[in-house]
Every structure is written in C-alpha cells, then in structure tokens.
Write an enzyme that holds these catalytic residues in place. Structure first.
Site, PDB file in Angstrom:
ATOM      1  N   GLY A  59      27.034  35.097  57.625  1.00 31.93           N
ATOM      2  CA  GLY A  59      26.905  36.391  56.871  1.00 31.93           C
ATOM      3  C   GLY A  59      26.407  37.416  58.102  1.00 31.93           C
ATOM      4  O   GLY A  59      25.716  37.242  58.991  1.00 31.93           O
ATOM      5  N   ALA A  61      24.825  41.332  58.054  1.00 34.29           N
ATOM      6  CA  ALA A  61      24.136  42.396  57.219  1.00 34.29           C
ATOM      7  C   ALA A  61      23.946  43.690  58.217  1.00 34.29           C
ATOM      8  O   ALA A  61      24.087  43.654  59.408  1.00 34.29           O
ATOM      9  CB  ALA A  61      22.738  41.869  56.633  1.00 34.29           C
ATOM     10  N   SER A  62      23.386  44.673  57.998  1.00 39.67           N
ATOM     11  CA  SER A  62      23.030  45.780  58.726  1.00 39.67           C
ATOM     12  C   SER A  62      22.417  45.532  59.791  1.00 39.67           C
ATOM     13  O   SER A  62      22.375  46.172  60.856  1.00 39.67           O
ATOM     14  CB  SER A  62      22.567  46.935  57.847  1.00 39.67           C
ATOM     15  OG  SER A  62      21.801  46.804  57.266  1.00 39.67           O
ATOM     16  N   LEU A  63      21.187  44.702  59.503  1.00 36.06           N
ATOM     17  CA  LEU A  63      20.043  44.475  60.724  1.00 36.06           C
ATOM     18  C   LEU A  63      20.449  43.376  61.400  1.00 36.06           C
ATOM     19  O   LEU A  63      20.034  43.029  62.652  1.00 36.06           O
ATOM     20  CB  LEU A  63      18.905  44.588  60.116  1.00 36.06           C
ATOM     21  CG  LEU A  63      18.459  45.878  59.135  1.00 36.06           C
ATOM     22  CD1 LEU A  63      16.896  45.502  58.935  1.00 36.06           C
ATOM     23  CD2 LEU A  63      18.607  47.161  60.235  1.00 36.06           C
ATOM     24  N   ALA A  64      20.993  42.180  60.878  1.00 34.66           N
ATOM     25  CA  ALA A  64      20.859  41.125  61.573  1.00 34.66           C
ATOM     26  C   ALA A  64      22.481  40.331  61.067  1.00 34.66           C
ATOM     27  O   ALA A  64      22.956  40.498  60.059  1.00 34.66           O
ATOM     28  CB  ALA A  64      19.797  40.315  61.297  1.00 34.66           C
ATOM     29  N   GLN A  65      22.673  39.070  61.865  1.00 36.29           N
ATOM     30  CA  GLN A  65      23.616  38.092  61.399  1.00 36.29           C
ATOM     31  C   GLN A  65      22.861  36.529  61.375  1.00 36.29           C
ATOM     32  O   GLN A  65      22.000  36.326  61.862  1.00 36.29           O
ATOM     33  CB  GLN A  65      24.924  38.155  62.028  1.00 36.29           C
ATOM     34  CG  GLN A  65      24.719  38.151  63.576  1.00 36.29           C
ATOM     35  CD  GLN A  65      26.075  38.331  64.147  1.00 36.29           C
ATOM     36  OE1 GLN A  65      26.351  39.553  64.267  1.00 36.29           O
ATOM     37  NE2 GLN A  65      26.675  37.471  64.851  1.00 36.29           N
ATOM     38  N   VAL A  66      23.761  36.017  60.327  1.00 38.83           N
ATOM     39  CA  VAL A  66      23.237  34.446  60.265  1.00 38.83           C
ATOM     40  C   VAL A  66      24.181  33.569  60.564  1.00 38.83           C
ATOM     41  O   VAL A  66      25.436  33.383  60.303  1.00 38.83           O
ATOM     42  CB  VAL A  66      22.924  34.222  58.783  1.00 38.83           C
ATOM     43  CG1 VAL A  66      22.149  32.787  58.443  1.00 38.83           C
ATOM     44  CG2 VAL A  66      21.648  35.312  58.293  1.00 38.83           C
ATOM     45  N   LYS A  81      18.962  33.685  61.590  1.00 41.65           N
ATOM     46  CA  LYS A  81      19.002  35.055  61.585  1.00 41.65           C
ATOM     47  C   LYS A  81      18.622  35.623  62.736  1.00 41.65           C
ATOM     48  O   LYS A  81      17.526  35.436  63.331  1.00 41.65           O
ATOM     49  CB  LYS A  81      17.959  35.436  60.671  1.00 41.65           C
ATOM     50  CG  LYS A  81      18.240  36.893  60.097  1.00 41.65           C
ATOM     51  CD  LYS A  81      17.433  37.209  58.811  1.00 41.65           C
ATOM     52  CE  LYS A  81      17.508  38.555  58.484  1.00 41.65           C
ATOM     53  NZ  LYS A  81      16.719  38.854  57.551  1.00 41.65           N
ATOM     54  N   ASP A 212      14.863  44.065  47.482  1.00 43.40           N
ATOM     55  CA  ASP A 212      16.248  44.275  47.755  1.00 43.40           C
ATOM     56  C   ASP A 212      17.115  43.151  47.267  1.00 43.40           C
ATOM     57  O   ASP A 212      17.740  42.455  48.019  1.00 43.40           O
ATOM     58  CB  ASP A 212      16.689  44.282  49.284  1.00 43.40           C
ATOM     59  CG  ASP A 212      17.841  44.845  49.731  1.00 43.40           C
ATOM     60  OD1 ASP A 212      18.702  45.560  48.802  1.00 43.40           O
ATOM     61  OD2 ASP A 212      18.432  44.518  50.760  1.00 43.40           O
TER      62      ASP A 212
END
Length: 386
Positions: A59, A61-66, A81, A212
């Site tokens: 995954g 996202a705008s701030l991080a990835q997993v 993360k 969120d």
C-alpha cells in the site's frame, strides 16, 4: 481536505471528481531510499531486523508506504509502515505555498475564504508525520474498546519510531470489497451497522475519534478464534495518525441535533434543529439548510430548504422517514449547488464557520456514508441515525 472534498456531495461534481485522485493515486518511494531512512531511524539495516522483507509495498499513501516482512525478534509476520524519506524536508515548503496561495485567493476573491485550511494543515500534519503519536493513538483506541463487545480490531504495535512503525500484519479484504464479503458469507448490512456503531461510539460516547476512515484504512476478515465480535467478521481499523477529541457539551448538543433530525417535522422540531445547529456548528438560520444537507447527506427535510425545486421527489419529515435517494434528488441538489444563486458560497461559508472538531465529524460522517453506499446496503444510508 482534498480527500474530504472528494466525498462531499454538496460540492459540484467537477470538484469532487478532480479531488478523487488524492485518495489512492500515490507514487511509491524507491526501495534504496527507504533503506537509508530505515537505517537512520532504527539504527540497524532492514536485513538485520527481518528474516525476509518484501521490497514491493502492499500500500502507498500520501505520507508513507507499507511493506510486509518477518520480524526476527518477535517471530511474527508484520506490516512495516515507512514514511516517504523527503516528506519532512518539503513539508514546510508545501505549507508555505498553501498559505501564500490561499492568501492570494482571499485577496482576489474575498468570498472564497480558505485560509482556515492552511491553519488546519499546520496543526494536523506534524501529528500525522510522527508515528510515535500514531502508536499511542492505536493503543488508546484499543483500550477504549476493550470492554465493549464490538467487531473492531486494532493491530498490535510492535516497534515505533518517528518515521517507522512495525505492527501486526492482518490478512483481510477491503471493507467495501463485495466479492470478498460474499466469499466469506459476510452480511454487508451488518458490516454497515457495525461501522456506524463503532464510529458513533467514538464520537458520541468516547469523545475521541478516528478522523480518516476511508476504505483504504479499513479491512475486514473472518472472526478468528477468541474474537469478541458479535458477528462472523472483524473490522480492522488502520492508520491511527489523526484523532480528535470532542468535549462533553458538544457531544450532548450534537446528539440532540440528531434526535431532532430523527423526530417528525413540526414547528417545535424545526426550531430545535436550528437551535442545535447554531450550538454545534455556529450556523445561523440562513445557512441551516446547507448544514443539514451536509449532515444528512440528503437534499432537504420538510421545512428546511424551500429554495430547492423538489417537485420531482418526496421530502422526508425526518431522517427516519427517508426513502432511498433517487437520481432526481441527486440531480436537484447538484443543480442547486452549481446553479443556485449564492448556494455554493453558502457551502463554503459553512465549511469556514463550523468549529474544526465539527468539520472533522462531518468528514467522518461523509466517509462512513460513502462506505454505506459502496456496500450497497438495503437499509437507510444515514450513518448516524442507526
């Protein structure tokens, strides 16, 4: 806020379609850059802490990835993360650009007042960028539901630093994946009810809520042995970076607003609705119809919004009385917002006036309503009326 705007039906369709790309169209960071950040934050290279580590994120996202790996010390399969490395470096520049841009918008178009958006960004973004705060939020959320029999599950945090978070890995499907629900014999109506109950518990009773809950932050899985879930599934809540508290007085007034919306329309009830809208949202009588529409997700209740030409659909007396939304009603409200004299400015005025906590509740409300619609439920899609 872009994600929020994408889910707000009271804004023109052109706006929401433009904003939708902000929900899930993020580019991953190269693995070599992640290795450098991991070493800096954790004091050891990835291969020293993990038996295996998938370099391809599951995954982004705008701030991080997993990423998924096998943690040596705990012996567990984990989700890792990792924050995008240059995020902090450019964050201040981004916020300065937002402030300057919104300042010029206000100068040239005084009726479009968005400077509060920059203020909100400066307050919340540093919290979301600190994964130690996220770990603490996850722990608190788990504790607040510990004595409540609900389907909610919070993954356990194993290790946290400011930019790296190692947590329990959960295998499941997206909560709005209808094929997954069908394959696992999960009733989507019960899923929607549980989502509503979980977030109502947070807002109305706990006074502290996850802000969120978009579909990317919610997984669903069959209930494992020993689960406290009353159903055959668990709802797994991810990304605990942004929570808000809501004081008791505001919670009581917000509850009373919903009770008035649930009561059949009458002169005293209409007065009650406006009274609590003012107490909750700093909304006067002129803006009340827009505020009501934002809360209920519908065009208008009886006696609320006379300006809408509603001869093609029936106006409900209360949220309990609502029938499934028709295409005619959707078209009517979109037309009213995009073409009506001053209505779009009223929408923007509502967003500017409401207290920030209430704005986040509206965001939560919009996201849970969108989930309810995605689940194609056969009951009411007014999330806070259940």
């Amino acid at each position: 806020m872009g994600q929020h705007m994408a889910s707000m039906f009271v804004l023109p369709k052109e706006w929401t379609d433009t904003m939708k790309v902000l929900q899930d169209k993020c580019e991953p960071t190269q693995y070599n850059d992640l290795e450098v950040l991991f070493l800096s934050d954790m004091g050891a290279p990835i291969e020293e802490l993990f038996d295996d580590f998938d370099p391809n994120p599951i995954g982004v996202a705008s701030l991080a990835q997993v990423h998924v790996g096998h943690h040596k010390e705990s012996g567990a399969r984990v989700a890792v993360k990792i924050q995008h490395p240059h995020l902090a470096e450019f964050c201040e520049v981004d916020m300065e650009m937002v402030d300057i841009t919104l300042g010029w918008v206000k100068y040239w178009f005084p009726q479009f007042e968005f400077t509060w958006l920059g203020e909100e960004m400066r307050t919340n973004l540093p919290k979301e960028m600190n994964f130690v705060i996220e770990a603490a939020n996850a722990s608190r959320a788990e504790a607040e539901f510990r004595d409540i029999r609900a389907s909610l599950y919070i993954p356990k945090v194993i290790v946290s630093s400011k930019r790296v978070l190692i947590m329990e890995y959960i295998q499941g499907g997206r909560v709005d994946d209808l094929a997954y629900l069908a394959d696992h014999n999960v009733d989507r109506n019960k899923v929607a009810i549980e989502l509503s109950r979980i977030f109502n518990q947070m807002v109305l009773l706990n006074g502290w809520f996850h802000a969120d809950p978009h579909p990317g932050n919610l997984l669903i899985r069959p209930s494992p042995p020993g689960s406290r879930s009353p159903y055959n599934f668990e709802i797994v809540l991810l990304d605990h970076g942004l929570y808000f508290d809501i004081d008791r007085k505001l919670r009581v007034n917000y509850s009373k607003l919903w009770l008035s919306l649930m009561a059949p329309a009458s002169r005293p009830v209409l007065q009650e609705r406006r009274k609590y809208a003012e107490l909750v949202g700093n909304i006067d009588s002129d803006l009340y119809p827009v505020f009501e529409a934002a809360i209920t997700g519908r065009a208008a209740l009886e006696g609320s919004w006379e300006e809408i030409e509603d001869n093609k659909f029936r106006r409900a007396s209360s949220v309990i009385d609502m029938v499934p939304q028709t295409d005619e009603e959707k078209d009517a409200i979109r037309h009213a917002v995009s073409q009506g004299d001053g209505i779009l400015l009223s929408v923007l005025d509502v967003l500017r006036r409401v207290p920030r906590r209430v704005l986040m509740v509206l965001k939560l409300n919009d996201l849970t309503r969108s989930l309810d619609l995605a689940l194609m439920t056969t009951h009411s899609n007014v999330p806070f009326s259940s």
